[in-house]
Design a protein around this motif. Structure first.
Motif, short mmCIF file in Angstrom:
data_model
loop_
_atom_site.label_atom_id
_atom_site.label_comp_id
_atom_site.label_asym_id
_atom_site.label_seq_id
_atom_site.Cartn_x
_atom_site.Cartn_y
_atom_site.Cartn_z
N UNK A 101 3.87 -7.41 -12.94
CA UNK A 101 3.11 -6.97 -14.11
C UNK A 101 1.63 -6.78 -13.79
N UNK A 102 1.33 -5.76 -13.06
CA UNK A 102 -0.06 -5.46 -12.73
C UNK A 102 -0.19 -3.95 -12.62
N UNK A 103 -1.07 -3.39 -13.44
CA UNK A 103 -1.17 -1.92 -13.53
C UNK A 103 -1.48 -1.27 -12.18
N UNK A 104 -2.42 -1.91 -11.42
CA UNK A 104 -2.84 -1.28 -10.15
C UNK A 104 -1.68 -1.27 -9.17
N UNK A 105 -1.00 -2.39 -9.02
CA UNK A 105 0.09 -2.42 -8.04
C UNK A 105 1.20 -1.47 -8.46
N UNK A 106 1.44 -1.36 -9.76
CA UNK A 106 2.45 -0.42 -10.23
C UNK A 106 2.06 1.02 -9.90
N UNK A 107 0.77 1.30 -10.07
CA UNK A 107 0.29 2.66 -9.79
C UNK A 107 0.45 2.97 -8.30
N UNK A 108 0.13 1.98 -7.45
CA UNK A 108 0.27 2.19 -6.00
C UNK A 108 1.72 2.51 -5.68
N UNK A 109 2.61 1.71 -6.25
CA UNK A 109 4.04 1.90 -5.99
C UNK A 109 4.49 3.31 -6.40
N UNK A 110 4.11 3.70 -7.60
CA UNK A 110 4.52 5.03 -8.10
C UNK A 110 3.98 6.13 -7.18
N UNK A 111 2.72 5.96 -6.77
CA UNK A 111 2.07 6.98 -5.94
C UNK A 111 2.76 7.10 -4.57
N UNK A 112 2.99 5.94 -3.95
CA UNK A 112 3.60 5.96 -2.61
C UNK A 112 4.99 6.60 -2.66
N UNK A 113 5.76 6.21 -3.67
CA UNK A 113 7.11 6.79 -3.79
C UNK A 113 7.01 8.29 -4.01
N UNK A 114 6.08 8.68 -4.87
CA UNK A 114 5.90 10.10 -5.18
C UNK A 114 5.58 10.91 -3.92
N UNK A 115 4.63 10.41 -3.14
CA UNK A 115 4.19 11.18 -1.97
C UNK A 115 5.28 11.23 -0.90
N UNK A 116 5.81 10.07 -0.51
CA UNK A 116 6.70 10.07 0.66
C UNK A 116 8.13 10.49 0.34
#
Ligand code: GLN
Length: 455
Positions: A285-300
Motif C-alpha cells: 500500500x504505497x502509491x510510489x511503489x505501485x507506480x514504479x511497478x505499473x511503469x516497469x511492467x508497462x515498459x518491459x
C-alpha cells in the motif's frame, strides 16, 4: 591506448568463400584465413564472433567488438563510420534468379519482388534502383535466407556480390546469374572510425607481408581456384539424411543446446527474482511503489524482445562506451521482458487472494509484511504456479531471438550449419524437435516442482 593481444572480430559466417563454417564447424574462408595469418605474422590473437553482417556493422560502431572482416565493401558512406584497411579483394554486385525464371535483365523486374540482405551494398543498390525499375524489396538477415526465398519462388530475384554468388552456384545453389557485375569495389577489414588504429595498422602490415611472401595468393587460390568447388563434392559425399546431419554436426548442435539451456536457466532465475520484486511493489500500500511497478511492467512488457535485445547490446554501449558481453545482454533482456510478465501475474495472483484474508491477519495483529509472507503469498503462489510454468516455457523459446545479437545458441547454430550444408528443411526440423524435447523436459520438471510445492 595500450596495445592488446586479443581482439574480438565480428563476421558473417553465411558468406562463402569469404567466411563460412567447414564440416568440422570451424570458421574458414578467405577472410578468416587472412585474419589468422595476419594475426600470426603480427603476434596477436583473434576471437571470431559469428554474428552476421548487419549485427557486425552495429557491433563495431557501438564498440562491442574491435573490428569486422566479412567481405565488407569499402564505400564512401561507410567511411564516415569506419576506418578501412588496405583492400584485399574486389567484387561487384550481380542479380541472380531461379534457373527456370525468364527474368534476364533489370527491366524484367517490374512488379516483381527482390530479396536482399540487410545492411549490405547489394541492398543499397536495390533500394537505389527500385523506383526506376518498379520492383519491391524484401530484406533478410543472412545470405542463405535470401537465396532460399528465390529458390522457393517467393522472391523473383536477389542481389549479391558476384564472387559469393558464383561460388554459391558452383557449390550447389539452385540459382543463375543474369547480369554483369556493377558497382565494383574493394573489400576491407574495418574498425570503428578513430578507434583501434593499432589493430588496423597491424592488419595492413600483415597483409602487405602476406602479399609479398605469396601467402595471400595461396589463400585466394585455395578458395577461388578450380579445387575450391570440391566443397560441392564433399557436400555430396556427406550423408544428408537427418541422422547423417546430426552425426556430422553433433558437436556444434550440443554446444548450441548447452548455450540455450544456460541462457534459459540463468534468465529464468533473474526474471523470477525481478518479477516477484516488481509484482510485490505493485501490491504494497504505497502509491510510489505501485507506480514504479505499473511503469516497469508497462515498459518491459510493451517493448518487443528483439528491440530490447538490440537496445541493450548495441544501443547502450554506443552511448556509454562500455562493452556488454552478448550473454549478459541476453540475460538482461530476458530477465526484464519475462520478468515484467511474471510481475503482472504475481500482482494478479496476490490480488486474487480473498481480501478478507489480509484483513483477518491484520486484525490478529500481524504486521503487513508478515501477513503477506505467511498468509497471502502461500495462497497466491498456488494460483500463480501454472503461469510460472508457462512463462518458463516462453523464456526457453525466446532465447532463440537472442541469435540476433550473435549468441551461439541453438537457433544461431542451426543458421550456421545451414549456411554450409544448405539443408534448410532438415536442419530446421532437427532444431524444432530439439526445442520441443527441451520444452518437454522443462514442463515435466516444473510439474514435478509444482507437486512438491502443493504437497
Ligand atoms: N560486400 C557486401 C557489403 O559490404 C556484402 C557483405 C556481406 O554480405 N557479408 O555490403
Amino acid at each position: 591506448m595500450l596495445a592488446k593481444d586479443t581482439y574480438n572480430i565480428a563476421t558473417d559466417v553465411t558468406f562463402p568463400p569469404f567466411v563460412y563454417a567447414n564440416d568440422k564447424n570451424e570458421y574458414v574462408g578467405i577472410d578468416i584465413d587472412l585474419m589468422n595469418e595476419i594475426a600470426k605474422e603480427e603476434g596477436f590473437k583473434v576471437n571470431i564472433k559469428p554474428i552476421g553482417f548487419n549485427a557486425a556493422l552495429q557491433s563495431v560502431t557501438s564498440g562491442q567488438v574491435d573490428g569486422m572482416i566479412a567481405g565488407m565493401t569499402i564505400t564512401d558512406e561507410r567511411k564516415q563510420k569506419f576506418d578501412f584497411s588496405s583492400p584485399y579483394y574486389s567484387s561487384g554486385i550481380v542479380m541472380a534468379v531461379s534457373p527456370k525464371s525468364n527474368i534476364d535483365s533489370l527491366k524484367d523486374l517490374r512488379g516483381k519482388k527482390v530479396a536482399v540482405k540487410t545492411g549490405t551494398s547489394g541492398a543499397d543498390y536495390a533500394n537505389s534502383i527500385k523506383d526506376k525499375y518498379g520492383f519491391k524489396v524484401v530484406t533478410f538477415d543472412d545470405s542463405d535466407n535470401m537465396y532460399n526465398d528465390v529458390e522457393n519462388h517467393n522472391s523473383d530475384a536477389c542481389f549479391e556480390d558476384d564472387a559469393v554468388m558464383n561460388y554459391g552456384i558452383k557449390t550447389g545453389l539452385d540459382l543463375k546469374v543474369v547480369t554483369k557485375p556493377v558497382n565494383n569495389a574493394n573489400y576491407g577489414f574495418a574498425v570503428k572510425k578513430g578507434e583501434n588504429q593499432e589493430l588496423l595498422h597491424k592488419f595492413n602490415k600483415g597483409l602487405a607481408k602476406l602479399k609479398a611472401n605469396g601467402k595471400y595468393q595461396q589463400i585466394i587460390d585455395k578458395y577461388t581456384g578450380a579445387k575450391a568447388t570440391s566443397r560441392k563434392l564433399a557436400a555430396q559425399k556427406n550423408n544428408h539424411t537427418i541422422l547423417g546431419i546430426i552425426k556430422e554436426n553433433k558437436g556444434a548442435i550440443l554446444t548450441g543446446v548447452i548455450e540455450t539451456i544456460k541462457l534459459t536457466v540463468v534468465s529464468i532465475i533473474f526474471a523470477t527474482i525481478f518479477g516477484i520484486v516488481i509484482g510485490l511493489l505493485g501490491v504494497i500500500p504505497n502509491k510510489i511503489s505501485q507506480a514504479i511497478s505499473v511503469f516497469v511492467i508497462y515498459v518491459f512488457r510493451g517493448l518487443p524482445l528483439l528491440v530490447l535485445a538490440l537496445f541493450i547490446y548495441n544501443g547502450i554501449p554506443s552511448l556509454t562506451g562500455t562493452k556488454i558481453p552478448a550473454f549478459v545482454a541476453g540475460v538482461i533482456t530476458l530477465a526484464l521482458n519475462e520478468g515484467a510478465y511474471i510481475a503482472a501475474f504475481v500482482k494478479g495472483g496476490i490480488e486474487a487472494v480473498d481480501k478478507g484474508q489480509m484483513e483477518a491477519a491484520r486484525s490478529l495483529g500481524l504486521p503487513f509484511s508478515k501477513s503477506m509472507i505467511k498468509i497471502i503469498l502461500p495462497q497466491g503462489m498456488k494460483i500463480m504456479i501454472p503461469s510460472f510454468i508457462n512463462q518458463f516455457i516462453i523464456t526457453l523459446k525466446d532465447t532463440s531471438i537472442l541469435s540476433i545479437i550473435g549468441i551461439l545458441e541453438l537457433t544461431q547454430t542451426g543458421k550456421i550449419i545451414i549456411a554450409r550444408n544448405l539443408e534448410g528443411f532438415r536442419m530446421w526440423a532437427i532444431v524444432a524437435v530439439i526445442y520441443l524435447a527441451l520444452i518437454t523436459i522443462l514442463t515435466l520438471l516444473s510439474k514435478w516442482i509444482e507437486r512438491r510445492i502443493k504437497a
